[in-house]
Motif scaffolding. Sequence first.
Motif, PDB file in Angstrom:
ATOM      1  N   PRO A   1       0.794  -1.231   0.000  1.00  0.00           N
ATOM      2  CA  PRO A   1       0.000   0.000   0.000  1.00  0.00           C
ATOM      3  C   PRO A   1       0.827   1.283   0.000  1.00  0.00           C
TER       4      PRO A   1
ATOM      5  N   TYR B   1       1.305   3.851  -2.897  1.00  0.00           N
ATOM      6  CA  TYR B   1       0.251   4.809  -3.237  1.00  0.00           C
ATOM      7  C   TYR B   1      -0.089   5.714  -2.059  1.00  0.00           C
ATOM      8  N   TRP B   2      -0.308   5.115  -0.901  1.00  0.00           N
ATOM      9  CA  TRP B   2      -0.860   5.850   0.233  1.00  0.00           C
ATOM     10  C   TRP B   2       0.148   6.779   0.908  1.00  0.00           C
ATOM     11  N   GLN B   3       1.430   6.511   0.760  1.00  0.00           N
ATOM     12  CA  GLN B   3       2.441   7.363   1.390  1.00  0.00           C
ATOM     13  C   GLN B   3       3.183   8.235   0.377  1.00  0.00           C
TER      14      GLN B   3
ATOM     15  N   GLU C   1      -0.968   9.460  -3.006  1.00  0.00           N
ATOM     16  CA  GLU C   1      -2.194   9.944  -2.347  1.00  0.00           C
ATOM     17  C   GLU C   1      -1.936  11.234  -1.601  1.00  0.00           C
TER      18      GLU C   1
ATOM     19  N   TYR D   1      -6.775  11.171   0.753  1.00  0.00           N
ATOM     20  CA  TYR D   1      -6.826  10.626   2.113  1.00  0.00           C
ATOM     21  C   TYR D   1      -5.430  10.595   2.714  1.00  0.00           C
TER      22      TYR D   1
ATOM     23  N   THR E   1      -3.394   9.072   5.761  1.00  0.00           N
ATOM     24  CA  THR E   1      -3.485   8.005   6.745  1.00  0.00           C
ATOM     25  C   THR E   1      -3.041   8.504   8.117  1.00  0.00           C
TER      26      THR E   1
ATOM     27  N   HIS F   1      -6.466  -0.412   2.793  1.00  0.00           N
ATOM     28  CA  HIS F   1      -5.433   0.018   1.851  1.00  0.00           C
ATOM     29  C   HIS F   1      -5.119  -1.042   0.805  1.00  0.00           C
TER      30      HIS F   1
ATOM     31  N   TYR G   1      -6.238   4.956  -4.094  1.00  0.00           N
ATOM     32  CA  TYR G   1      -7.431   5.729  -3.742  1.00  0.00           C
ATOM     33  C   TYR G   1      -7.602   6.881  -4.729  1.00  0.00           C
TER      34      TYR G   1
END
Length: 497
Positions: free
Chosen positions: A73, A76-78, A81, A92, A94, A382, A386
């Motif tokens: 994840p 993308y998320w760190q 995103e 978003y 986290t 996650h 996103y």
Amino acid sequence: MEPEAGDHGLAFRSLHSGSGEMKLRKRKSTLYVNTQEKRSQRGGLLGESIYLVLFTVALRILNCFLVQTSFVPDEYWQSLEVAHHMVFSYGYLTWEWTERLRGYTYPLIFASIYKILHLLGKDSVQLLIWIPRLGQALLSAVADVRLYSLMKHVGNQEVARWVFFCQMCSWFTWYCCTRTLTNTTETAFTAIALFYYPLEGSRSVNRLITFSLSLIIDRIFFGQWTLVQFNFLKFNVLQNLGTFYGSHPWHWYFSQGFPVVLGSHLPFFVHGCFLAPRRLHILLLTVLWTLLVYSMLGHKEFRFIYPVLPFCMVFCGYSLAHLKAWRKAALSFLLLSNMLLALYTGLVHQRGTLDVMSHIQQICPRGPDPASASVFIMMPCHSTPYYSHVHCPLSMRFLQCPPDLTGKSQYLDEADMFYLNPLSWLQQEFRSNASLPTHLVTFSVLEKEIRAFLTSGSYERTAIVFHTHWPEGRTGSHIHVYERRLPGSVATGGSEL
């Protein structure tokens, strides 16, 4: 001492040929030769042949487009995103960002790319996905060339050639080097830094500069002075809370992690450790030190040791350089074994979580009412990218899984509570039809368990996305997309994928 007469005659005759022309013996000084060699080494791009550089760049670009799967994840998320949130004001963040465990320096790179695309009016979702990855591919190509240059300097042309071959055919490098992971950038910078330090004995104060720049960037975006490096160390080492996301025995890197990352290069690495010159033993010590330090942490991942992989390729290159009779067989074995694994992990394994985002992009509202559609992703937290892979203000929700920071002995996050009894959780969460999302995304294994909820909510399956993931467990092998169909409603699109 006077020269003898014969010497004068010999010298005189040497100045004349049969045709009567004078010939002078040409000599090149050592200084002249060394200067010419250095100039030739600096020729082209990055001090290497332009053909080598273009080949490396072309291969890494191909590498980028042949990796269409999801790894972890954080890619993308760190990164993406966070960058999307910085530029477009929605996305978003986290729990790591509310706890200030992450720094904005790395996402700022992608935010700059996003901002330029936005100003040019070219911020389509496909460009937002692929331009950052192409940037990572170019950075990795620079690192590959620098590793080759380093080995020409500390070894010779032949060793450099085989180190370069090992680097380019490594399945794990192929799998990771174009992903938007901090580990990818760390690995590239490590290989580039090796060209200057420490093997040549040079030292630089740039890392002081880098630390100060990181502090300033985090001060701007957090609104206060924050030492994210200390916060990250405190969470993962001092408090050891990273084990919330999984833990492994102390020997995992030696027994599983390192052998998997090296793959079929492992026997050549071991062989090369006995052949490499003493001056390169510092690289071997660095590999061992890294494995030992990371073994002390409970939470372990393959990608954590990715930055030492270029070091290992150095020893693999020495192994191939010393193989004579068996070299062709060794090259065929390395190329075939790594190619098959690279293609499978890059094109098949865990690609469904990316494919499903293409389907969600079609759900994005086109009219003036952005609240007309909503998506609930009922998968382990996650699992998918996103907003960075949708790029529209679509109402989306996923099962959250922040760690317990209060010290509770019995703690279950939202995802854990959902999987204890999915049907009961859904019925309690969505007691009225008005709160039901228009689209659901979940793994196929849950369909039987939540069939009563799907029927009562008038959901129909609109897409099946292939998702190879072994062992199956609670994830299954397919992702299903369900759309809520009410009498007189029109489907928003999506056929079986």
